[in-house]
Each structure stands twice: as C-alpha cells, then as structure tokens.
Design an enzyme around this catalytic site. Sequence first.
Site, PDB file in Angstrom:
ATOM      1  N   ILE A 400       0.863  -1.189  -0.055  1.00 16.69           N
ATOM      2  CA  ILE A 400       0.102   0.003   0.114  1.00 16.69           C
ATOM      3  C   ILE A 400       0.887   1.217  -0.068  1.00 16.69           C
ATOM      4  O   ILE A 400       0.362   2.335   0.071  1.00 16.69           O
ATOM      5  CB  ILE A 400      -0.844   0.044   1.078  1.00 16.69           C
ATOM      6  CG1 ILE A 400      -0.198  -0.054   2.685  1.00 16.69           C
ATOM      7  CG2 ILE A 400      -1.925  -1.227   1.098  1.00 16.69           C
ATOM      8  CD1 ILE A 400      -1.044  -0.136   3.746  1.00 16.69           C
ATOM      9  N   GLY A 403       7.885   3.657   2.107  1.00 18.21           N
ATOM     10  CA  GLY A 403       8.222   4.608   3.046  1.00 18.21           C
ATOM     11  C   GLY A 403       9.716   4.744   2.799  1.00 18.21           C
ATOM     12  O   GLY A 403      10.357   3.949   1.984  1.00 18.21           O
ATOM     13  N   ALA A 404      10.222   5.437   3.913  1.00 22.19           N
ATOM     14  CA  ALA A 404      11.737   5.551   3.826  1.00 22.19           C
ATOM     15  C   ALA A 404      12.513   4.447   4.192  1.00 22.19           C
ATOM     16  O   ALA A 404      12.250   3.872   5.344  1.00 22.19           O
ATOM     17  CB  ALA A 404      12.024   6.659   4.751  1.00 22.19           C
ATOM     18  N   PHE A 405      12.838   3.679   3.295  1.00 21.81           N
ATOM     19  CA  PHE A 405      13.851   2.466   3.510  1.00 21.81           C
ATOM     20  C   PHE A 405      13.086   1.233   3.811  1.00 21.81           C
ATOM     21  O   PHE A 405      13.374   0.374   4.599  1.00 21.81           O
ATOM     22  CB  PHE A 405      14.863   2.819   4.753  1.00 21.81           C
ATOM     23  CG  PHE A 405      15.906   3.727   4.234  1.00 21.81           C
ATOM     24  CD1 PHE A 405      16.837   3.540   3.547  1.00 21.81           C
ATOM     25  CD2 PHE A 405      15.692   5.004   4.965  1.00 21.81           C
ATOM     26  CE1 PHE A 405      17.586   4.859   3.005  1.00 21.81           C
ATOM     27  CE2 PHE A 405      16.500   6.178   4.714  1.00 21.81           C
ATOM     28  CZ  PHE A 405      17.674   5.798   3.784  1.00 21.81           C
ATOM     29  N   ASP A 517      10.850  14.527   6.726  1.00 19.68           N
ATOM     30  CA  ASP A 517      10.296  14.047   5.435  1.00 19.68           C
ATOM     31  C   ASP A 517       8.825  14.259   5.500  1.00 19.68           C
ATOM     32  O   ASP A 517       7.899  13.604   5.130  1.00 19.68           O
ATOM     33  CB  ASP A 517      10.373  12.499   5.475  1.00 19.68           C
ATOM     34  CG  ASP A 517      10.332  11.991   3.903  1.00 19.68           C
ATOM     35  OD1 ASP A 517      10.226  12.979   2.991  1.00 19.68           O
ATOM     36  OD2 ASP A 517      10.119  10.956   3.680  1.00 19.68           O
TER      37      ASP A 517
END
Length: 725
Positions: A400, A403-405, A517
């Site tokens: 869905i 994200g970051a990393f 972010d």
Amino acid sequence: MSELAIHFFFFWVFFSSVITGSAATAGDGAAKTEFDFGTLTLSNLKLLGDAHLNNGSVRLTRDLPVPNSGAGRALYSKPVRFRSPGNSSPATFSTFFSFSVTNLNPSSIGGGLAFLLSPDSDRLGPAGGLLGLSEAAGFLAVEFDTLMDVEFEDINGNHVGVDLNSVVSSQVGDLGAVGVELKSGDLVNAWIDYDGSTRIFNVSVSYSNLKPEDPILSFPLDLDQFVNDFMYVGFSGSTQGSTEIHSVEWWSFTSSFDSSTSPNSGSSPPSSSPPPPPPTTTLMNPSASSANEAKSPPPSLAPSESNSASSTTQKDSKSSSCHNQLCKQGPGAVAGVATAGAFVFALFAGGLIWFYSKKTKRVNSNKSDSFASEIIKMPKEFSYKQLKQATKCFNANRVIGHGAFGTVYKGILPDTGDIIAVKRCSHSGQGNDEFLSELSIIGTLRHRNLVRLQGWCHEKGEILLVYDLMPNGSLDKALFEARTPLPWPHRRKILLGVASALAYLHQECENQVIHRDVKTSNIMLDEGFNARLGDFGLARQVEHDKSPDATAAAGTMGYLAPEYLLTGRASEKSDVFSYGAVVLEVASGRRPIERDANNNNGKIGGGACSNLVEWVWGLHREGQLMAAADARLGGEFDEAEMRRILLVGLACSHPDPLARPAMRGVVQMLNGEAEVPMVPRAKPSTTFSTSDLLMSLQDSVSDCNAMITISTSSSEKSFDGGDIV
C-alpha cells in the site's frame, strides 16, 4: 543435527504416539472449521456465475463499463457443520470480511452483495434485486443492498438486512446511521457473530478496523430452523442494470460447538442422514484439499480394521492402528491415555524449556540486551509468523506504499480481524539503521495526530513495524486520486492536525524530533479524515536548543528547505518549510513539483519543471494570490480563510529560516488566535556564508533548473531556492 533438534525429535515421536489415538476420537459434533484468505487455495473456493478472482480479491460481478444484470457466488468448497447429533445447541460461528462496492458509472447503481449460508454449492439465484439468492433452495443471508426496491420492502439504498429464506429482510439496519455509505467505493468492514448457546445474532459494520462496541443489528435467532446439518458459506452478489463491482478483499471464518454440550466421542450420526465429508479443521495445509472429493462414508459404521481409513480421512495413516486399538478399549482407555499424555507432555515440555533456556541464556543475552534497549517502550511484540500470515506472505498485492527505507503492506490479523499496516525494512545496513531509529523515536511519542505504532517484530534478520491502518489512505491520494475533490473543511482540519503534530515534535517532546520528510504521502487520514503524520524513518532526535549535526540531505524534492539542501543541517525550521509546501499543495490542489505543466500561461517559472512554492510566490507578487485556490473546489470555501492559509503557507516557505514562524505559532494562526506575519510581495533572497556550504549540490539537487548565483561579495553566496526543485 543439533542437540536441541534431537531432543525435539524424540519428544515429538513420543508425544505423537501417545495422543494420536485420543485426537482421532473427536466426534463429528466437536468439529471446528477455521479458515481465511491467507490459507485458502483455489481448490478450497468454488466460483459460480460471474464470480472471478482479481489480484488477490474475489469479485462477485463482472467488470463491465456498460450496464448489465448478472449474478455471482463464491463459496468455501467444503460444507460446514451447523447442527450436530446429540448437541442441543447449533454451532457458534463468527466471520469477518472486508469488501467494497465500486461503480464504473456512478449514476448506474443497483444490486449489492450478501454473506450467505446455503444448503448446496451448485445453485445460483437470479440477478437484479435478488442478489443471486435462491428462495427455492432456502438460505440465511446478511445483505448489503445498494438499491431501494419497493418490491422487497427496502428502507433505502444503503442498508444491511438479515434474510431468512426470503429476500424480504426480517431485520434491517440503516448504514447511514453508522456513517457507512456502501456506494462510496471505500473499504467496508463487517463482523457477523452467532452464539449457539445464547442464540443471539449480531451484525457490526464500520470503516474502521476496530469492531464497533454496539452492533448495528442484534436479535435472538433460532438457527436450527434455517440451517441443515451441513451448509456452505460464502458470498453472493448481483447487478441490476448497473456497472457495480462487488469485491471481497478479505474473509475469515470460524465455527465450533460448545465443548460442554458436545456429544460423547463414541456417538455416530443417525443412519437416516449420512453426512458429507467432515468439514476439516484449521486450514494450515491447503494442499490437503483433495479431501473435498472424498465420498461420504456409509452411515452408522463402527470403526474397525477394515474401515478405519475412511472413518479417519483427516488423520495421518500412521496413527490408524493406534486409533483402532483405543476405540476397542472404550472411552475409559481413551480418557486415561489422553490424561497421561497431557501429563507427560507438561513434564517433558517444562524440562525441555528449562534446559534450553539455561543453555542459550548466556549466548543470547548480549544480542537481546542491545535490541531490548531500543524497544523497551514498545507496546507489543508480534511474531514473524503472525505478520507473514497477516500480509499473505508479504504478497505484492498487499503493498500500500513505500516509505523511507521500507515497504508498507496491508495486513489483517487472523486472530482478531484487526486491519494493520506492516512496514518491512529494506534488507540493507542503512535500512536497518533507519528502522531502529524510527522504532526508538516513535515508540516514545503519543499524540492524536501521529500514526499510532501498535508494535514491532525482530526475527529472521528482519525488523517489522506494525501501525494502525488508516482507512482513508494518504493525503496525496485524497487530493489527486479521489473521484471527488477533497472538501475544504477536511483540508482545513488536516492542515491544523499536521501543524499540531509538528508543534508537539518540535516543542513538547523530551527531546526535539526533526521529522525531515514532511509531505502529503506521509500524512495519513483516519476514518474521520483527521491527519496522522507518519513515516519516521528519516527522523532525528536532538536536545532542545542544540545545533543539529550536518548530514547528507534526505527527503523529497519540492519539500526541502534551501538551507537544508546547501548545508545538510536539518532543523525544526526545515520541517516548517516542508509544512509550508504541504499547505500550498493542499490549498491549490497542485503537486509541489509538476513536470510539463502549464505554468500559468508562461508567466511563472519555465522549463520542464514547475515549482509550486515559486508559483504561489509569483502570484502573490502580482496581487493574484487567490488564483492559487484549487479550482476543483468550485469556490466552496471561505475566501478570507483561504487567503489566510495561503499566507501561512508562504510564511512557512520563507527563504530565510529565521523568518519562518514556529509551529506552535502556526497552530494559533490557523485557529485565528494570532495574526499571520507580514509576507512581502516579492520573494526575499537569503545569504549563506561559504563556511556553511558543507556538501556538494550534485547529491542534493535534481536536474530541473538548479541555479546558484555568485554575489558581489566573494565571501558569500546568494541562493534562490525557488529554482531548485
């Protein structure tokens, strides 16, 4: 083979030989059925009519762009026992499912779907308002109807009803009363529970993954009058000259009999009613579905050497001789062996656990302590097995977001039916570091406008974070992918919620948290369209009033503050700039970076990329600030309020970080408790000392119109942040 493995092997051989006979004596009346989409295979599912599979979900009707009338049915292929000889109470059962009703043509409505108990698996009822239900065969159904049909005494075109051998509902509930609109296209969750001892039937419906405290329908029902000994469970749906699509995204089901009223293990079914194959236990081994094809055993056959194989088709063949010997000795022997087996199991398991824990405690202590320091404040530890099953083995269809990393999956916990979001670390050293950072930071945070962390898992070399799943998705999808524009009151409430969350992170936490972010794809929306800021993979904790360290700039172009790009030093002021870009994005309905856009007839910007912050600054310079308001709103907003919010966005996007307001002040501005500071017509420029330029621009700036100009002073560089996107 390790010493531990040898111990477990002998333990398993011994215990299996003791308890297999007693397990095999379980009577038919004590049968339990349990399955979900994570354990079903194609052979466990029977599709009739228009029903078909689509990307991991079951669709009951066809995907046609032109109106049509059709019906489809999807059933669990094995019959489920609902009445048991010698048991005065019918089965207790519960089911949870998530479904959606979408429409290729919103003006074309009609039909709906129903959860169904049917005496046969081959009959499909008519299309139209009958929902594919067949009154001739008899049934029990819970319908979710999208069309008001006077013929069937419907109360409206958005209701839930319980149908007992008739499509005229005996119990009806208005879904509008619980805030659910079937035709919205949003995912709807439903819980249906029946208690065989109290004979109470409950139906609960919600957008939320949390089961409502009060069901929409609750009434006494004598299930015996409407079910046979065995029934098929599943779904039925239909269209009525419409383009509705009925999709079941998740389904779990369990049924059992009260053990206190179960018949004796030696009971046999009456000879007048030979049962179909037993309904099987938990479907942990889907490959065993070939048992579906087994013929019914003859009635009233006592277990013997000749028929033991047929009477115990679900048991391992190695245990059949033990089973026959125990049955010949009678129920007393069975009970004795079962008791002895349980006693020996407890002793052996306890000793084995003690031995293994003592042996491995020293080995694992250092490793456990190092990780425990990171997660000591976490709410709950999940097992890897739980999360793997919840996400259908991390199926690509469950993704869905990214994200970051890490990748985010939708999951449904099989034990509770709770819908969750599972963030899975990318398998890199940096990814693991970022996840540990996110885990240590967000585990200590508590705010109504932050995504709530439910728990974590650290097994098999992986780190998994479990969050509440937000039913209305992310803000960027609500702005740019929804069929209808996000209303202005929702937008205003969302911006206030994000501002409140950032004020908490910057000024109210024990250590200041810099998110780094902030963007619309990291702002999630709950069932009430309240903002929840998430994804702390890039976040950093610093002591209050301490200068942040320089790092490589990270984040998303279009939201990054100019000084952060140049120096690599993230601060609360760089978060404020990102928030300002979000404000302008929400108010204008434009993305922060748009390629090949019509840049206001060429007046503002140029080239292949358009920068939203620069575009709004340009409109403000020309005295046309209100032209930035999203045209899709059709003017349905308070003009003074829109102007205030656009000015807040510009104030937060000021090139000079010292001129930007604090987030607590932004909250006051949005609430009308403080005035917006004076925003100059012409966008100011700011200067940076050459000693501050700690990193190369080539790692931070995209290829869209990057520009740095050298000022007349050799010791300073002037930066126009609008040309970096």
